[in-house]
Scaffold this motif. Structure first.
Motif, PDB file in Angstrom:
ATOM      1  N   ARG A  25       0.820  -1.215   0.000  1.00 33.77           N
ATOM      2  CA  ARG A  25       0.000   0.000   0.000  1.00 33.77           C
ATOM      3  C   ARG A  25       0.850   1.260   0.000  1.00 33.77           C
ATOM      4  O   ARG A  25       0.345   2.363  -0.207  1.00 33.77           O
ATOM      5  CB  ARG A  25      -0.931  -0.015   1.210  1.00 33.77           C
ATOM      6  CG  ARG A  25      -1.936  -1.154   1.201  1.00 33.77           C
ATOM      7  CD  ARG A  25      -2.585  -1.345   2.550  1.00 33.77           C
ATOM      8  NE  ARG A  25      -1.598  -1.692   3.579  1.00 33.77           N
ATOM      9  CZ  ARG A  25      -1.898  -2.015   4.822  1.00 33.77           C
ATOM     10  NH1 ARG A  25      -3.170  -2.046   5.194  1.00 33.77           N
ATOM     11  NH2 ARG A  25      -0.956  -2.315   5.708  1.00 33.77           N
ATOM     12  N   TYR A 116      -4.369   3.519   6.517  1.00 39.61           N
ATOM     13  CA  TYR A 116      -5.005   3.183   5.242  1.00 39.61           C
ATOM     14  C   TYR A 116      -6.529   3.105   5.386  1.00 39.61           C
ATOM     15  O   TYR A 116      -7.268   3.607   4.532  1.00 39.61           O
ATOM     16  CB  TYR A 116      -4.460   1.847   4.746  1.00 39.61           C
ATOM     17  CG  TYR A 116      -4.968   1.431   3.386  1.00 39.61           C
ATOM     18  CD1 TYR A 116      -4.465   2.019   2.231  1.00 39.61           C
ATOM     19  CD2 TYR A 116      -5.954   0.459   3.262  1.00 39.61           C
ATOM     20  CE1 TYR A 116      -4.926   1.642   0.979  1.00 39.61           C
ATOM     21  CE2 TYR A 116      -6.424   0.073   2.022  1.00 39.61           C
ATOM     22  CZ  TYR A 116      -5.905   0.674   0.888  1.00 39.61           C
ATOM     23  OH  TYR A 116      -6.377   0.299  -0.344  1.00 39.61           O
ATOM     24  N   GLN A 117      -6.989   2.495   6.462  1.00 42.93           N
ATOM     25  CA  GLN A 117      -8.430   2.374   6.672  1.00 42.93           C
ATOM     26  C   GLN A 117      -9.072   3.739   6.877  1.00 42.93           C
ATOM     27  O   GLN A 117     -10.175   3.993   6.380  1.00 42.93           O
ATOM     28  CB  GLN A 117      -8.701   1.458   7.873  1.00 42.93           C
ATOM     29  CG  GLN A 117      -8.398  -0.001   7.598  1.00 42.93           C
ATOM     30  CD  GLN A 117      -8.528  -0.879   8.837  1.00 42.93           C
ATOM     31  OE1 GLN A 117      -8.515  -0.383   9.970  1.00 42.93           O
ATOM     32  NE2 GLN A 117      -8.644  -2.174   8.630  1.00 42.93           N
ATOM     33  N   GLN A 120      -9.293   5.341   3.455  1.00 43.55           N
ATOM     34  CA  GLN A 120     -10.347   4.740   2.642  1.00 43.55           C
ATOM     35  C   GLN A 120     -11.720   5.227   3.068  1.00 43.55           C
ATOM     36  O   GLN A 120     -12.571   5.533   2.242  1.00 43.55           O
ATOM     37  CB  GLN A 120     -10.280   3.213   2.748  1.00 43.55           C
ATOM     38  CG  GLN A 120      -9.077   2.601   2.080  1.00 43.55           C
ATOM     39  CD  GLN A 120      -9.078   2.831   0.583  1.00 43.55           C
ATOM     40  OE1 GLN A 120      -8.309   3.639   0.081  1.00 43.55           O
ATOM     41  NE2 GLN A 120      -9.928   2.131  -0.123  1.00 43.55           N
ATOM     42  N   ASP A 124     -14.128   7.396   0.257  1.00 42.50           N
ATOM     43  CA  ASP A 124     -14.988   6.447  -0.459  1.00 42.50           C
ATOM     44  C   ASP A 124     -15.678   7.092  -1.656  1.00 42.50           C
ATOM     45  O   ASP A 124     -15.857   6.465  -2.692  1.00 42.50           O
ATOM     46  CB  ASP A 124     -16.055   5.868   0.479  1.00 42.50           C
ATOM     47  CG  ASP A 124     -15.509   4.740   1.339  1.00 42.50           C
ATOM     48  OD1 ASP A 124     -14.436   4.211   0.986  1.00 42.50           O
ATOM     49  OD2 ASP A 124     -16.131   4.405   2.356  1.00 42.50           O
TER      50      ASP A 124
END
Length: 239
Positions: A25, A116-117, A120, A124
Motif C-alpha cells: 500500500r 489506510y483504513q 479509505q 470512499d
C-alpha cells in the motif's frame, strides 16, 4: 500512501524504510534526519503518513508535530521512538500511533493499516466526486474551467506553472503543489520536483541516465522521472 521517516539515527531510518517499503500500500518512502530537512521533503513528497522520532539531534519531534498540526490537510503522524514515556503527549498532537524501538514488523504493518483504513473511509466518494469536478485556473485576464482528466502533464519553471492539455496549454502564477492538491491522486503522480503526470496518458517508459526514467505521453512529450520517484512509479504501473 507516501511515507516520510524522520529520525536522526541512520540505522533506524534505513531499517524502518526497509520494513515500510515492503507494504504494497506504500507507493513512496523518503527519509529526513532533522526538522528542517523534513519540512523541505514534505514539499516534494506530500506524505500521507510521517514516522517521527521524538529525540532528534538538538531537536524534538514534538516541535515538528505541532507545525504539522497547523497544516490544512496534515499527514498522519506515527511516533517511532525508543522511549515509552511520551505516549500521552504524542496523542495530544493528534498522533495516530506510537511504536517503540526496536521495530516490530507487525506493529508497523498494523499502524499503516490503521492509516489506510482511515484514508479509505474518508475517500470512499472522493474519486467519483473528482471525476465530476472541474478545476478553476486563475489566468491573468480570466478564469478558465478545465476537466482535470484531460491534463497530460504539468510543470514548473521560473515560478510559472504550465498545464498541458491535448489542444491547449495554460500558464499561471501558481505552484505545482497548488495543482497537486486539486488532482485525483489515483490518476496523477509527481515524477520530479518540477513535473506532475497523468498516469493514463503514458504510452512508453524508458530507462534513462543514472537510474532515472523517461516517460513518453500520448502527445509525444518526454517527461523525466527522478531517482527518488522511480520506486513510486514502478508501484503505480506495476513494473
Amino acid at each position: 500512501m507516501n511515507v516520510l521517516i524522520v529520525d536522526d539515527e541512520p540505522l533506524a531510518r534505513e531499517e524502518l524504510r526497509f520494513i515500510v517499503a515492503e507494504d504494497d500500500r506504500v507507493t513512496f518512502v523518503d527519509t529526513a534526519e532533522s526538522i528542517d530537512e523534513a519540512l523541505e521533503k514534505m514539499l516534494d513528497v506530500k506524505p500521507t503518513v510521517i514516522f517521527l522520532d521524538i529525540h532528534l539531534t538538538n531537536e524534538s519531534g514534538f516541535d515538528l508535530a505541532k507545525k504539522i498540526q497547523r497544516l490544512q490537510n496534515p499527514p498522519k503522524i506515527i511516533f517511532a521512538t525508543a522511549y515509552d514515556n511520551h505516549a500521552l503527549e504524542a496523542f495530544q498532537v493528534d498522533a495516530i500511533g506510537y511504536i517503540l524501538k526496536p521495530f516490530d514488523d507487525q506493529r508497523i504493518y498494523a499502524a499503516l493499516t490503521k492509516v489506510y483504513q482511515q484514508l479509505q473511509t474518508s475517500s470512499d466518494t472522493t474519486t467519483q466526486e473528482l471525476e465530476n469536478l472541474r478545476i478553476a485556473l486563475p489566468l491573468s485576464d480570466r478564469i478558465v474551467m478545465i476537466d482535470p482528466t484531460q491534463i497530460l502533464f504539468a510543470s514548473v519553471e521560473n515560478s510559472q506553472l504550465t498545464i498541458v492539455l491535448p489542444k491547449q496549454n495554460y500558464q499561471l502564477n501558481e505552484s505545482l503543489n497548488w495543482l497537486e492538491q486539486r488532482l485525483d491522486t489515483h490518476q496523477f503522480m509527481r515524477t520530479h520536483r518540477s513535473f506532475i503526470v497523468n498516469l493514463n496518458k503514458i504510452t512508453e517508459i524508458q530507462p534513462w541516465f543514472n537510474h532515472t526514467y523517461q516517460l513518453t505521453l500520448t502527445n509525444n512529450a518526454k517527461i523525466p522521472v527522478s531517482r527518488s520517484f522511480v520506486p513510486s512509479l514502478k508501484k503505480r504501473v506495476q513494473l
